[in-house]
Design a protein around this motif. Structure first.
Motif, short mmCIF file in Angstrom:
data_model
loop_
_atom_site.label_atom_id
_atom_site.label_comp_id
_atom_site.label_asym_id
_atom_site.label_seq_id
_atom_site.Cartn_x
_atom_site.Cartn_y
_atom_site.Cartn_z
N LEU A 20 8.96 20.94 -27.54
CA LEU A 20 9.60 21.48 -28.87
C LEU A 20 8.92 22.27 -29.76
CD1 LEU A 20 12.24 20.46 -30.52
CD2 LEU A 20 10.76 18.87 -31.47
N LEU A 21 7.76 21.72 -29.97
CA LEU A 21 6.76 22.52 -31.05
C LEU A 21 6.24 23.84 -30.42
CD1 LEU A 21 4.70 19.53 -32.28
CD2 LEU A 21 6.71 20.47 -33.36
N SER A 22 6.13 24.00 -28.73
CA SER A 22 5.63 25.32 -28.33
C SER A 22 6.52 26.58 -28.55
CB SER A 22 5.57 25.25 -26.72
OG SER A 22 4.63 24.38 -26.22
N GLY A 23 7.79 26.37 -29.17
CA GLY A 23 8.50 27.47 -29.49
C GLY A 23 8.62 27.56 -31.12
N LEU A 24 7.89 26.94 -31.86
CA LEU A 24 7.61 27.10 -33.30
C LEU A 24 7.58 28.58 -33.51
CD1 LEU A 24 8.23 25.14 -35.64
CD2 LEU A 24 5.67 24.86 -35.77
N THR A 25 6.63 29.00 -33.11
CA THR A 25 6.18 30.78 -33.30
C THR A 25 5.28 30.97 -32.43
OG1 THR A 25 4.08 30.64 -34.87
CG2 THR A 25 6.22 30.05 -35.72
N PRO A 26 5.13 32.40 -32.08
CA PRO A 26 4.06 32.75 -31.07
C PRO A 26 2.70 32.61 -31.50
CG PRO A 26 5.76 34.46 -31.60
CD PRO A 26 5.93 33.39 -32.65
N GLU A 27 2.23 32.22 -32.76
CA GLU A 27 1.12 31.98 -33.20
C GLU A 27 0.74 30.68 -32.94
OE1 GLU A 27 -0.81 34.62 -34.02
OE2 GLU A 27 0.61 35.76 -33.56
N VAL A 28 1.38 29.73 -32.51
CA VAL A 28 1.24 28.29 -32.62
C VAL A 28 0.75 27.95 -31.15
CG1 VAL A 28 2.32 25.86 -32.74
CG2 VAL A 28 2.64 27.65 -34.55
N THR A 29 -0.27 27.27 -30.75
CA THR A 29 -0.42 26.71 -29.43
C THR A 29 -0.58 25.08 -29.78
OG1 THR A 29 -2.98 26.56 -30.07
CG2 THR A 29 -2.23 28.47 -28.93
N VAL A 30 0.32 24.37 -28.68
CA VAL A 30 0.23 22.94 -28.53
C VAL A 30 -0.04 22.27 -27.33
CG1 VAL A 30 2.14 21.19 -28.90
CG2 VAL A 30 2.37 23.42 -30.06
N SER A 31 -0.95 21.36 -27.47
CA SER A 31 -1.38 20.66 -26.29
C SER A 31 -1.26 19.26 -26.61
CB SER A 31 -3.00 20.82 -26.24
OG SER A 31 -3.74 20.54 -27.37
N GLY A 32 -1.07 18.40 -25.33
CA GLY A 32 -0.67 17.00 -25.46
C GLY A 32 -1.86 16.08 -24.75
N HIS A 33 -1.83 15.10 -25.29
CA HIS A 33 -3.17 13.98 -24.76
C HIS A 33 -2.80 12.68 -24.92
CE1 HIS A 33 -5.98 17.73 -24.79
NE2 HIS A 33 -5.13 18.02 -25.99
N ALA A 34 -3.26 12.25 -24.12
CA ALA A 34 -3.12 10.67 -24.12
C ALA A 34 -4.32 9.98 -24.80
CB ALA A 34 -3.18 10.09 -22.74
N TYR A 35 -4.15 8.77 -25.33
CA TYR A 35 -5.21 7.96 -26.07
C TYR A 35 -6.55 8.03 -25.58
CZ TYR A 35 -1.41 5.47 -28.70
OH TYR A 35 -0.53 5.38 -29.75
N SER A 36 -6.75 7.95 -24.21
CA SER A 36 -8.05 8.10 -23.56
C SER A 36 -8.79 9.30 -23.72
CB SER A 36 -7.65 7.86 -21.96
OG SER A 36 -6.91 9.07 -21.53
N ASP A 37 -8.04 10.53 -24.04
CA ASP A 37 -8.82 11.72 -24.41
C ASP A 37 -9.49 11.75 -25.77
OD1 ASP A 37 -7.71 12.82 -21.98
OD2 ASP A 37 -5.85 13.32 -23.08
#
Length: 245
Positions: A20-37
């Motif tokens: 969802l957030l990756s398409g916010l703008t071309p200038e945004v990078t989004v990464s997902g992480h678990a609690y263990s990270d």
């Protein structure tokens, strides 16, 4: 470059938010992480502009916030709760927390909340009622970083005013409030008295069905208003389920 980090234990929900957030703008990078990270040594190269942190239980809230701060040193943080945010859930939050949102909120609500926080506002959506006054705070994040297009033109004020059900003057007041101006500065900018500025502000709150500045910015953004910022590409329409499996 705006770097957003999503911390969520449910892999499917995490992937949905990242998409969802990756398409916010071309200038945004989004990464997902678990609690263990979160169990890593501090590293400046991982510093994030914004962290969206899923809070699995009230008891773990403070420890998860602290761990996220150590791992990513974010400028701001939005907490994602398992249910409807309450007044109690906002008590004792550190200054880095700029928002609190129900994980089962609609995608457009997530996007609006993220935009508000990136613009320097506070986003604590909740059922209208005994909402506390939440002050606005400014950041050094430029509007072009949020929009991703420095050459874009602002949406015509009259268009947004009509969309929000505001008069042109009320819309001008809302834009100045969204930029972090106190009432005295609003009055000075518009060449009106402080008393008149307060009347316009109260009218804006009444028409938007909110109680304070933070809620007004959130409500306007949730309806698609840019509040004087440059336009951006249309937000993605992906849908996801906030329930954990």
């Amino acid at each position: 470059m705006t770097k957003i980090v999503v911390i969520e234990r449910n892999v499917f929900f995490r992937a949905g938010i990242v998409q969802l957030l990756s398409g916010l703008t071309p200038e945004v990078t989004v990464s997902g992480h678990a609690y263990s990270d979160l169990d890593v040594e501090p590293d400046k190269t991982r510093q994030a502009t914004l962290v969206l942190l899923s809070v699995s239980s009230p008891e773990r809230r403070d420890s998860l916030i602290a761990a996220s701060n150590r791992a990513y040193s974010p400028k701001s943080m939005i907490l994602m709760s398992e249910g409807e945010p309450t007044t109690d859930s906002m008590q004792g939050l550190p200054a880095v927390v700029a928002g609190l949102i129900n994980k089962q909120s609609a995608p457009e609500v997530f996007l609006a909340c993220v935009r508000v926080v990136l613009a320097g506002g506070l986003c604590f959506p909740q059922r209208m009622g005994d909402a506390p006054e939440i002050p606005h705070r400014s950041t050094n994040i430029p509007d072009t970083e949020i929009s991703g297009k420095s050459e874009s033109k602002p949406v015509p004020a009259g268009t947004e005013a009509a969309m929000l059900g505001l008069t042109p003057r009320q819309y001008e007041v809302l834009v100045l409030l969204a930029r972090g101006n106190p009432i005295k500065a609003v009055a000075r900018n518009l060449n009106i008295s402080v008393a008149t500025a307060k009347v316009h502000t109260d009218s804006v709150y009444q028409r938007l069905g909110v109680h304070n500045r933070g809620e007004a910015i959130y409500a306007a953004s949730a309806r698609g208003a840019r509040l004087g910022r440059a336009t951006s590409d249309p937000a993605p329409t992906a849908h996801f389920d906030g329930r954990e499996g």
